[in-house]
Design an enzyme around this catalytic site. Sequence first.
Site, PDB file in Angstrom:
ATOM      1  N   ARG A  29      18.132  -2.992  16.317  1.00 51.67           N
ATOM      2  CA  ARG A  29      16.860  -2.686  16.997  1.00 51.67           C
ATOM      3  C   ARG A  29      16.362  -1.262  16.744  1.00 51.67           C
ATOM      4  NH1 ARG A  29      19.224  -5.684  21.231  1.00 51.67           N
ATOM      5  NH2 ARG A  29      18.487  -7.829  21.144  1.00 51.67           N
TER       6      ARG A  29
ATOM      7  N   GLU B  63      -3.247   7.288  -6.361  1.00 55.15           N
ATOM      8  CA  GLU B  63      -3.382   7.553  -4.913  1.00 55.15           C
ATOM      9  C   GLU B  63      -3.974   8.947  -4.671  1.00 55.15           C
ATOM     10  OE1 GLU B  63      -3.034   5.166  -2.845  1.00 55.15           O
ATOM     11  OE2 GLU B  63      -1.526   3.778  -3.627  1.00 55.15           O
TER      12      GLU B  63
ATOM     13  N   ASN C  94      -7.336   2.619   2.714  1.00 58.51           N
ATOM     14  CA  ASN C  94      -7.279   1.349   1.995  1.00 58.51           C
ATOM     15  C   ASN C  94      -8.313   1.273   0.879  1.00 58.51           C
ATOM     16  OD1 ASN C  94      -5.200   0.219   3.576  1.00 58.51           O
ATOM     17  ND2 ASN C  94      -6.661  -0.146   5.225  1.00 58.51           N
TER      18      ASN C  94
ATOM     19  N   HIS D 109      -4.594  -5.089  -3.897  1.00 54.80           N
ATOM     20  CA  HIS D 109      -3.442  -5.883  -3.439  1.00 54.80           C
ATOM     21  C   HIS D 109      -3.549  -7.333  -3.913  1.00 54.80           C
ATOM     22  CE1 HIS D 109      -1.893  -3.118   0.015  1.00 54.80           C
ATOM     23  NE2 HIS D 109      -1.515  -2.722  -1.183  1.00 54.80           N
TER      24      HIS D 109
ATOM     25  N   LYS E 275       4.319   3.310   7.798  1.00 53.32           N
ATOM     26  CA  LYS E 275       4.178   1.874   7.503  1.00 53.32           C
ATOM     27  C   LYS E 275       5.367   1.446   6.673  1.00 53.32           C
ATOM     28  CE  LYS E 275      -0.802   1.062   7.329  1.00 53.32           C
ATOM     29  NZ  LYS E 275      -1.888   0.624   6.426  1.00 53.32           N
TER      30      LYS E 275
ATOM     31  N   HIS F 176       1.120  -0.875  -9.146  1.00 53.31           N
ATOM     32  CA  HIS F 176       0.328  -0.583  -7.942  1.00 53.31           C
ATOM     33  C   HIS F 176      -0.865   0.324  -8.306  1.00 53.31           C
ATOM     34  CE1 HIS F 176      -0.344  -0.146  -3.641  1.00 53.31           C
ATOM     35  NE2 HIS F 176      -0.390   1.169  -3.785  1.00 53.31           N
TER      36      HIS F 176
ATOM     37  N   HIS G 101      -7.736  -0.850  -2.121  1.00 53.79           N
ATOM     38  CA  HIS G 101      -6.543  -1.677  -1.890  1.00 53.79           C
ATOM     39  C   HIS G 101      -6.852  -3.142  -1.590  1.00 53.79           C
ATOM     40  CE1 HIS G 101      -4.520   2.101  -2.035  1.00 53.79           C
ATOM     41  NE2 HIS G 101      -3.355   1.589  -1.736  1.00 53.79           N
TER      42      HIS G 101
ATOM     43  N   GLU H  28      -4.020   2.329  12.864  1.00 60.87           N
ATOM     44  CA  GLU H  28      -5.094   1.824  12.010  1.00 60.87           C
ATOM     45  C   GLU H  28      -6.165   1.032  12.753  1.00 60.87           C
ATOM     46  OE1 GLU H  28      -3.847   0.978   7.922  1.00 60.87           O
ATOM     47  OE2 GLU H  28      -5.257  -0.680   7.962  1.00 60.87           O
TER      48      GLU H  28
ATOM     49  N   ARG I  74      -7.870   5.593   9.772  1.00 65.01           N
ATOM     50  CA  ARG I  74      -6.761   5.361   8.831  1.00 65.01           C
ATOM     51  C   ARG I  74      -7.124   4.283   7.807  1.00 65.01           C
ATOM     52  NH1 ARG I  74      -0.194   4.761   9.827  1.00 65.01           N
ATOM     53  NH2 ARG I  74       0.264   4.646   7.613  1.00 65.01           N
TER      54      ARG I  74
HETATM   55  N1  LIG Z   1       4.121   2.645   3.263  1.00 64.67           N
HETATM   56  C1  LIG Z   1       3.008   3.102   2.750  1.00 64.67           C
HETATM   57  O1  LIG Z   1       2.200   3.726   3.446  1.00 64.67           O
HETATM   58  C2  LIG Z   1       2.746   2.910   1.293  1.00 64.67           C
HETATM   59  C3  LIG Z   1       1.690   3.583   0.667  1.00 64.67           C
HETATM   60  C4  LIG Z   1       1.506   3.406  -0.683  1.00 64.67           C
HETATM   61  C5  LIG Z   1       2.329   2.569  -1.406  1.00 64.67           C
HETATM   62  N2  LIG Z   1       3.331   1.912  -0.764  1.00 64.67           N
HETATM   63  C6  LIG Z   1       4.211   1.006  -1.500  1.00 64.67           C
HETATM   64  O2  LIG Z   1       4.895   1.769  -2.479  1.00 64.67           O
HETATM   65  C7  LIG Z   1       5.244   0.906  -3.559  1.00 64.67           C
HETATM   66  C8  LIG Z   1       4.892   1.613  -4.831  1.00 64.67           C
HETATM   67  O3  LIG Z   1       5.625   2.806  -4.906  1.00 64.67           O
HETATM   68  P1  LIG Z   1       6.178   3.364  -6.289  1.00 64.67           P
HETATM   69  O4  LIG Z   1       5.075   3.365  -7.270  1.00 64.67           O
HETATM   70  O5  LIG Z   1       6.898   4.610  -6.027  1.00 64.67           O
HETATM   71  O6  LIG Z   1       7.109   2.157  -6.724  1.00 64.67           O
HETATM   72  P2  LIG Z   1       8.681   2.015  -7.018  1.00 64.67           P
HETATM   73  O7  LIG Z   1       9.482   2.361  -5.852  1.00 64.67           O
HETATM   74  O8  LIG Z   1       8.828   0.662  -7.597  1.00 64.67           O
HETATM   75  O9  LIG Z   1       8.943   3.118  -8.138  1.00 64.67           O
HETATM   76  C9  LIG Z   1       8.368   2.947  -9.396  1.00 64.67           C
HETATM   77  C10 LIG Z   1       9.413   2.998 -10.488  1.00 64.67           C
HETATM   78  O10 LIG Z   1       9.782   4.356 -10.667  1.00 64.67           O
HETATM   79  C11 LIG Z   1      11.194   4.490 -10.596  1.00 64.67           C
HETATM   80  N3  LIG Z   1      11.460   5.828 -10.093  1.00 64.67           N
HETATM   81  C12 LIG Z   1      11.179   6.332  -8.872  1.00 64.67           C
HETATM   82  N4  LIG Z   1      11.490   7.626  -8.832  1.00 64.67           N
HETATM   83  C13 LIG Z   1      11.996   7.954 -10.036  1.00 64.67           C
HETATM   84  C14 LIG Z   1      12.488   9.153 -10.609  1.00 64.67           C
HETATM   85  N5  LIG Z   1      12.497  10.302  -9.936  1.00 64.67           N
HETATM   86  N6  LIG Z   1      12.941   9.120 -11.886  1.00 64.67           N
HETATM   87  C15 LIG Z   1      12.899   7.953 -12.592  1.00 64.67           C
HETATM   88  N7  LIG Z   1      12.427   6.809 -12.124  1.00 64.67           N
HETATM   89  C16 LIG Z   1      11.987   6.807 -10.855  1.00 64.67           C
HETATM   90  C17 LIG Z   1      11.631   3.349  -9.716  1.00 64.67           C
HETATM   91  O11 LIG Z   1      12.977   3.017  -9.955  1.00 64.67           O
HETATM   92  C18 LIG Z   1      10.692   2.241 -10.174  1.00 64.67           C
HETATM   93  O12 LIG Z   1      11.163   1.669 -11.350  1.00 64.67           O
HETATM   94  C19 LIG Z   1       4.507  -0.389  -3.339  1.00 64.67           C
HETATM   95  O13 LIG Z   1       5.406  -1.344  -2.842  1.00 64.67           O
HETATM   96  C20 LIG Z   1       3.482  -0.051  -2.284  1.00 64.67           C
HETATM   97  O14 LIG Z   1       3.144  -1.146  -1.473  1.00 64.67           O
HETATM   98  C21 LIG Z   1       3.551   2.062   0.554  1.00 64.67           C
END
Ligand SMILES: NC(=O)c1ccc[n+]([C@@H]2O[C@H](COP(=O)([O-])OP(=O)(O)OC[C@H]3O[C@@H](n4cnc5c(N)ncnc54)[C@H](O)[C@@H]3O)[C@@H](O)[C@H]2O)c1
Length: 339
Positions: free
Chosen positions: A108, A172, A232, A239, A130, A249, A235, A224, A228
């Site tokens: 929890r 972003e 989006n 998405h 999030k 992404h 997005h 949101e 906030r």
């Molecule tokens: N929670 C939120 O508010 C929020 C906001 C934006 C995006 N997201 C989510 O984030 C995700 C996208 O994030 P992302 O682009 O970081 O994706 P990811 O975590 O898949 O990372 C992208 C790639 O980069 C690699 N990587 C990461 N750091 C590295 C490093 N220092 N050296 C070498 N390789 C590295 C990872 O292994 C992966 O292969 C999506 O799922 C999206 O929905 C969430």
Amino acid sequence: MKKITYRFSHSSTDYYFDHRVADLRSIVDKKNAVIITDEHVFGLHHSRFRGWNIIVLKAGEEYKIQATVDSIVEQLIALGADRDTVLIGVGGGVVTDLTGYVASIYMRGLRFGFLPASLLAAVDASIGGKNGIDVDVYKNMVGTIRQPSFILHDAGFLDTLPPEEWKNGFAEIIKHAAILDARMFKELEENSISSYQKNTAAISALIKRNVLLKTKLVQQDEFEKGNRKLLNFGHTLGHALENQYELSHGQAISIGMGFACFLSKKKNGFSDGKRVVALLEQYGLPAYASFDKRKVFEVLKMDKKRVRREVSYVLLERIGKAVVHPVGLTEVKKILDQF
Ligand SMILES: NC(=O)c1ccc[n+]([C@@H]2O[C@H](COP(=O)([O-])OP(=O)(O)OC[C@H]3O[C@@H](n4cnc5c(N)ncnc54)[C@H](O)[C@@H]3O)[C@@H](O)[C@H]2O)c1
């Protein structure tokens, strides 16, 4: 260690800018902590985490699913994790979203923190609480809003970040500039990925500026209901595209931003779409792609920002100023067909 603490409605988060992984020892007790990372980050950086409990996940969005959550929970049980355990997500947005989600539900709720390793995680995914997972083609369909207790930035991670992931992070950053910060938009126009890669001070300052922009919006509207939603931008269509096509992404939301500019012109008379498209292209991102509009619209219809027959669409009035505008699904479909 220098930290800045930001308060949210139920908790606060300590931000550590310009720190090193080694500083983690001053924030959490190693014995009570479990690091969650992915195989890429582990492969490149494991020597910096010697002696810590570590769960290593398969890398990629396709693993941001319930089966991975189940596997993490099983490993936490095997490690004897209890309510005092702190989970630390070290990785990109997939790792931070999963870590926050597991920390919200295991026994929890556990304390958790992040070391964002991708640019995208640093400027966006690690901030705002999030957490969640995808279900089938529906992005982030299941999740919680719960703030991390700390976020530690170590720019050393970026040394190993692949070129495509730099572009994803800039998608972003461009989004933040387009909706909130015309001056940053101009700074981006005057620079490039390689100029930032060569200048650690400039990329660290850019990360901090983006973290603070997003944090301020989240503080105003953590759950949101209002502003906030501006985050989006790009997005809604993004998405819907992301899990149906082989797109990252960043690419998906860039095409989403291209469409949102087109929609902004039709609905708001926004006249600077060309500048947004040019900036996306300058950072190696696509602003348009051909796709099956009927199929994509079927997923877009299920967007979390939809209320009955309307989607809360984020549109630009001008660069640096966005608004949320309800648009009927029939109209979105019509304008999508013209895109
Ligand atoms: N929670 C939120 O508010 C929020 C906001 C934006 C995006 N997201 C989510 O984030 C995700 C996208 O994030 P992302 O682009 O970081 O994706 P990811 O975590 O898949 O990372 C992208 C790639 O980069 C690699 N990587 C990461 N750091 C590295 C490093 N220092 N050296 C070498 N390789 C590295 C990872 O292994 C992966 O292969 C999506 O799922 C999206 O929905 C969430």
